[in-house]
Design a protein around this motif. Sequence first.
Motif, PDB file in Angstrom:
ATOM      1  N   GLY A  73       0.826  -1.217   0.000  1.00 27.97           N
ATOM      2  CA  GLY A  73       0.000   0.000   0.000  1.00 27.97           C
ATOM      3  C   GLY A  73       0.849   1.250   0.000  1.00 27.97           C
ATOM      4  N   ARG A  74       1.886   1.260   0.802  1.00 25.55           N
ATOM      5  CA  ARG A  74       2.789   2.418   0.870  1.00 25.55           C
ATOM      6  C   ARG A  74       3.383   2.720  -0.504  1.00 25.55           C
ATOM      7  N   GLU A  75       3.854   1.690  -1.192  1.00 26.29           N
ATOM      8  CA  GLU A  75       4.470   1.896  -2.505  1.00 26.29           C
ATOM      9  C   GLU A  75       3.453   2.369  -3.541  1.00 26.29           C
ATOM     10  N   MET A  76       2.226   1.879  -3.456  1.00 28.53           N
ATOM     11  CA  MET A  76       1.202   2.340  -4.401  1.00 28.53           C
ATOM     12  C   MET A  76       0.874   3.814  -4.155  1.00 28.53           C
ATOM     13  N   ILE A  77       0.783   4.225  -2.882  1.00 32.02           N
ATOM     14  CA  ILE A  77       0.507   5.632  -2.576  1.00 32.02           C
ATOM     15  C   ILE A  77       1.667   6.509  -3.044  1.00 32.02           C
ATOM     16  N   HIS A  78       2.904   6.050  -2.858  1.00 28.65           N
ATOM     17  CA  HIS A  78       4.058   6.794  -3.379  1.00 28.65           C
ATOM     18  C   HIS A  78       3.957   6.961  -4.895  1.00 28.65           C
ATOM     19  N   LYS A  79       3.569   5.894  -5.589  1.00 22.78           N
ATOM     20  CA  LYS A  79       3.450   5.961  -7.053  1.00 22.78           C
ATOM     21  C   LYS A  79       2.338   6.918  -7.465  1.00 22.78           C
ATOM     22  N   LEU A  80       1.189   6.885  -6.778  1.00 21.29           N
ATOM     23  CA  LEU A  80       0.101   7.801  -7.123  1.00 21.29           C
ATOM     24  C   LEU A  80       0.473   9.247  -6.815  1.00 21.29           C
TER      25      LEU A  80
END
Length: 156
Positions: free
Chosen positions: A109-116
Amino acid sequence: MNNINVNLYMSILIRKIKERDFENGFFETLSNLTTVGDIYSNDELKKEIIRRVLENQNHIIIVAEDLESSKIIGTATLLIEQKFIHNGGRVGHIEDVATRKGFEGRGVGREMIHKLTEISNEHGCYKIILDCDPNVVKFYEKLGFVKKAITMRRDL
């Protein structure tokens, strides 16, 4: 997009959704967030929705793919809204953040939020907003989000 080592045990690729993801666990992952319904068995509807999403540059769905198993273990959506305020600024709306059951707490989840967040910056957004369940507020606060308003809802 990027290959990311989330922890010592797992390497993932965060990328835009593709139609083949329907067969690699996308709906199973999304169902860890909420009820998906029977869409997974309706090929025509799935194809129509993915076509519309991929044609709209302001509707971005990303997935986290486990590179070892090729399974989708995370998904999140970014909707970019054009405004008249803030000199015609843009706002990123994050929706439908889900991690596959059994993969929670591993940094997906953390990495997806960073990407968004990165994508929002590329699109010139001046802010990102999201709604979340009270029991995940601390997760988002760790990523720099702050409680700002009250969400209201009316089901139709």
